[in-house]
Design a protein around this motif. Structure first.
Motif, PDB file in Angstrom:
ATOM      1  N   ILE A  50       0.863  -1.352  -0.135  1.00 49.81           N
ATOM      2  CA  ILE A  50       0.185   0.155  -0.151  1.00 49.81           C
ATOM      3  C   ILE A  50       0.609   1.252  -0.227  1.00 49.81           C
ATOM      4  O   ILE A  50       0.707   2.353  -0.536  1.00 49.81           O
ATOM      5  CB  ILE A  50      -0.888   0.429   1.400  1.00 49.81           C
ATOM      6  CG1 ILE A  50      -2.116  -0.594   1.169  1.00 49.81           C
ATOM      7  CG2 ILE A  50      -2.124   1.609   1.231  1.00 49.81           C
ATOM      8  CD1 ILE A  50      -2.874  -1.309   2.088  1.00 49.81           C
ATOM      9  N   GLU A  51       1.861   1.540   0.951  1.00 53.39           N
ATOM     10  CA  GLU A  51       2.506   2.369   1.104  1.00 53.39           C
ATOM     11  C   GLU A  51       3.303   2.609  -0.192  1.00 53.39           C
ATOM     12  O   GLU A  51       3.396   3.566  -0.663  1.00 53.39           O
ATOM     13  CB  GLU A  51       3.790   1.976   1.913  1.00 53.39           C
ATOM     14  CG  GLU A  51       2.814   2.366   3.824  1.00 53.39           C
ATOM     15  CD  GLU A  51       4.258   2.075   4.457  1.00 53.39           C
ATOM     16  OE1 GLU A  51       5.241   1.568   4.334  1.00 53.39           O
ATOM     17  OE2 GLU A  51       4.113   1.961   5.944  1.00 53.39           O
ATOM     18  N   ARG A  57       0.965   4.056  -3.104  1.00 52.02           N
ATOM     19  CA  ARG A  57       0.715   5.487  -3.200  1.00 52.02           C
ATOM     20  C   ARG A  57       1.756   6.547  -3.084  1.00 52.02           C
ATOM     21  O   ARG A  57       3.163   6.238  -3.432  1.00 52.02           O
ATOM     22  CB  ARG A  57       0.606   5.649  -1.574  1.00 52.02           C
ATOM     23  CG  ARG A  57      -0.988   5.019  -0.864  1.00 52.02           C
ATOM     24  CD  ARG A  57      -1.946   5.141  -1.425  1.00 52.02           C
ATOM     25  NE  ARG A  57      -2.941   6.388  -1.753  1.00 52.02           N
ATOM     26  CZ  ARG A  57      -2.730   6.609  -2.486  1.00 52.02           C
ATOM     27  NH1 ARG A  57      -3.100   6.048  -4.079  1.00 52.02           N
ATOM     28  NH2 ARG A  57      -4.216   8.083  -2.129  1.00 52.02           N
ATOM     29  N   SER A 101      -4.861   3.954  -6.686  1.00 51.17           N
ATOM     30  CA  SER A 101      -5.450   3.602  -5.455  1.00 51.17           C
ATOM     31  C   SER A 101      -5.811   2.677  -4.939  1.00 51.17           C
ATOM     32  O   SER A 101      -5.805   1.643  -6.303  1.00 51.17           O
ATOM     33  CB  SER A 101      -6.894   4.242  -5.704  1.00 51.17           C
ATOM     34  OG  SER A 101      -7.202   3.841  -6.577  1.00 51.17           O
ATOM     35  N   VAL A 102      -5.900   1.746  -3.528  1.00 50.15           N
ATOM     36  CA  VAL A 102      -5.829   0.245  -3.783  1.00 50.15           C
ATOM     37  C   VAL A 102      -6.434   0.219  -2.638  1.00 50.15           C
ATOM     38  O   VAL A 102      -6.992   0.900  -1.626  1.00 50.15           O
ATOM     39  CB  VAL A 102      -4.509  -0.290  -3.448  1.00 50.15           C
ATOM     40  CG1 VAL A 102      -4.095   0.669  -1.779  1.00 50.15           C
ATOM     41  CG2 VAL A 102      -4.146  -1.643  -2.762  1.00 50.15           C
ATOM     42  N   ASP A 115      -6.495   7.918   3.712  1.00 44.62           N
ATOM     43  CA  ASP A 115      -5.880   8.261   3.078  1.00 44.62           C
ATOM     44  C   ASP A 115      -7.623   8.053   2.029  1.00 44.62           C
ATOM     45  O   ASP A 115      -7.787   7.030   2.080  1.00 44.62           O
ATOM     46  CB  ASP A 115      -4.206   7.327   2.304  1.00 44.62           C
ATOM     47  CG  ASP A 115      -4.555   7.691   1.269  1.00 44.62           C
ATOM     48  OD1 ASP A 115      -4.861   8.214   0.395  1.00 44.62           O
ATOM     49  OD2 ASP A 115      -3.237   7.229   0.567  1.00 44.62           O
ATOM     50  N   VAL A 155      -7.101   5.159  -0.083  1.00 46.74           N
ATOM     51  CA  VAL A 155      -7.489   3.265   0.092  1.00 46.74           C
ATOM     52  C   VAL A 155      -8.224   2.799   1.399  1.00 46.74           C
ATOM     53  O   VAL A 155      -8.789   3.867   2.050  1.00 46.74           O
ATOM     54  CB  VAL A 155      -5.633   3.421   1.755  1.00 46.74           C
ATOM     55  CG1 VAL A 155      -5.693   2.093   2.267  1.00 46.74           C
ATOM     56  CG2 VAL A 155      -4.637   4.317   0.447  1.00 46.74           C
ATOM     57  N   ILE A 205      -9.709  -0.190   3.188  1.00 53.25           N
ATOM     58  CA  ILE A 205      -9.299  -1.693   3.795  1.00 53.25           C
ATOM     59  C   ILE A 205     -10.699  -2.064   4.498  1.00 53.25           C
ATOM     60  O   ILE A 205     -11.115  -1.384   5.640  1.00 53.25           O
ATOM     61  CB  ILE A 205      -8.290  -1.296   4.804  1.00 53.25           C
ATOM     62  CG1 ILE A 205      -6.831  -1.020   4.704  1.00 53.25           C
ATOM     63  CG2 ILE A 205      -7.977  -2.836   5.444  1.00 53.25           C
ATOM     64  CD1 ILE A 205      -6.216  -0.723   5.375  1.00 53.25           C
TER      65      ILE A 205
END
Lengths: 158, 337
Positions: free
Chosen positions: B73-74, B77, B88-89, B117, B120, B122
């Protein structure tokens, strides 16, 4: 804000839809700079064993991060644990951010070391319950089971 | 608020509506209605403008799936340095559900970046046993996240092991995580999850023994008949190997677009049967009760009872669905506000 969780739970329970298909989803988090996570882990385990879905967000969370977790996880409840003494700063911040995010329906519980004098203030701000040290775990479980949908009966059930 | 309103808000990019619709799909409620109204050919609108890439991370308990997910993820971004900036995740993180209480402790997001963010998302999912390490209705949830416009969708399986291969049908790329000291080289000869992996990560590469595991896996793969998947040594702790893994991962073909979707059809049929079965069971359907009784008393063999059940569930089409719709209240069929 009026107290949404009167001492007897039957009132609020009876106006809930009878079709609640599931146990509550609960986000548990430690807010602020406080590394004492034994208590919150014990609570997490108890809720898990009572059939709830517990999302453990862990240590050192900011109020913003907690509220984002509540939003993305579609949680019914959020439990905050504070042993740092910063509860009168951090808890109101979480409550405000929840409102700003349109998450008024999410119920808030607080645990940890909260001086007795501060409890009424937290409840007046919109915290549903403060469960301090020594609270029997079944008491927390029973409370959540009586209010599985957080603070709101009007949630979309599909 | 009805699902119709939720869908309108979803189309406007409302994150809370996405979250609520995901919950409905996760519980198998209103799935046909919701999925039927999604754009069939979504494009990632939040970054790349390409179709979403769906990646599964699988591997044993404690091998570091969540930590690696967090690092990926990091890396994707804008602040990251490991890959094309600004994808985008969305993450669907499966953790096990207790077979005794039905409860679950979902502890995956704890290891992922927690600062809000908008690119993001989750979601943690309680996963019953015996499902191939995946939460129910995962394919539906993937479609919803795609339609929302995410570029990258990461699916983290339950800490699983040999034989959890069903994830391959749902995603574009399967990443298998291994770690040092997992057993001798015979372990890698066994059939199963190693065969469905598109990429292999020897994780915790900062620990001793990683080179050894990599050598064992490579030598086993060299014997295989098909093209050997690439093997990476990665450490979420030090960040070593993350950038290389990400580059390869983003260059993999989008397998879901290539297959003929026959498996999708089968899965849909299976889901439909499951839904009808649980409805009939909840409603204490007389025919179903009778069938179950005859089977339990031994008047029917299991195979006879199963084909009888199929016939019964097939008949329930139409009336069953419509009855269910009207029982759900006025908001269930009529679009309202």
């Amino acid at each position: 804000m009026p107290a949404r969780f009167p001492g007897t739970t039957t009132d609020s329970h009876s106006r809930r839809p009878m079709t609640v298909p599931r146990p509550p989803r609960v986000v548990l988090a430690k807010v602020g700079l406080d590394g004492h996570d034994r208590g919150i882990k014990v609570v997490a385990r108890a809720l898990r064993d009572a059939g709830m879905e517990v999302i453990y967000a862990g240590l050192w969370q900011t109020p913003e991060a907690v509220v984002r977790a509540v939003a993305d996880e579609d949680a019914d409840w959020v439990g905050l644990s504070l042993l740092s003494g910063a509860h009168m700063t951090l808890v109101p911040r979480v409550l405000q951010l929840l409102r700003d995010a349109g998450l008024d329906h999410v119920g808030v519980l607080v645990g940890g070391i909260i001086p007795e004098d501060d409890v009424p203030q937290l409840l007046a701000l919109g915290v549903a319950r403060v469960f301090g040290p020594g609270t029997p775990l079944p008491e927390i479980v029973a409370f959540l089971n009586q209010h599985p949908l957080g603070g709101d009966a009007e949630r979309c059930l599909g | 608020m009805s699902w119709v309103t939720l869908l309108e808000r979803f189309r406007r990019g409302d994150r809370l509506a996405l979250s609520r619709l995901l919950s409905l799909l996760a519980r198998g409620e209103r799935s046909d209605e919701i999925l039927g109204r999604l754009d069939p050919t979504p494009r990632g609108t939040r970054g790349s403008g390409s179709p979403a890439r769906v990646v599964a991370l699988t591997g044993g308990v404690g091998v570091g799936k969540s930590s690696l997910t967090g690092k990926l993820i990091e890396a994707v971004r804008p602040a990251g340095t490991g890959g094309p900036p600004g994808l985008s995740v969305a993450v669907l993180a499966c953790d096990p559900q207790s077979p005794l209480s039905g409860g679950a402790l979902l502890g995956d997001r704890f290891r992922m970046p927690s600062q809000p963010d908008d690119g993001v998302f989750i979601r943690s999912l309680a996963t019953p046993g015996g499902q191939g390490a995946l939460a129910e209705h995962l394919d539906h949830m993937i479609r919803l996240l795609e339609a929302f416009g995410f570029d990258l969708i990461l699916v983290e399986t339950v800490g699983a092991g040999q034989g959890d291969t069903s994830v391959r049908d749902l995603v574009d790329v399967v990443v298998l995580l291994l770690q040092p000291e997992t057993g001798d080289d015979l372990q890698w000869e066994k059939a199963g999850v190693l065969e469905v992996a598109d990429l292999i990560v020897v994780h915790k590469a900062d620990l001793p023994g990683a080179a050894n595991v990599e050598a064992q896996v490579r030598s086993m793969l060299a014997l295989g008949g098909r093209d050997a998947p690439p093997v990476f040594r990665v450490s979420a702790r030090t960040g070593a190997g993350i950038a290389e893994l990400l580059d390869t991962l983003l260059a993999q073909p989008l397998r879901r677009k290539e297959c003929d979707r026959a498996d999708d059809l089968l899965r849909l049929a299976r889901d439909t049967l499951t839904t009808r079965f649980s409805r009939a069971r909840t409603a204490q359907d007389a025919e179903l009760q009778g069938l179950l009784g005859r089977w339990q008393r031994g008047e029917l063999s299991a195979a006879q009872a199963a084909s009888e059940l199929l016939r019964l569930l097939a008949q329930q089409q139409g009336s069953g669905v419509r009855d269910q719709g009207s029982a759900g209240g006025p908001s269930s069929l009529t679009p309202d506000s």
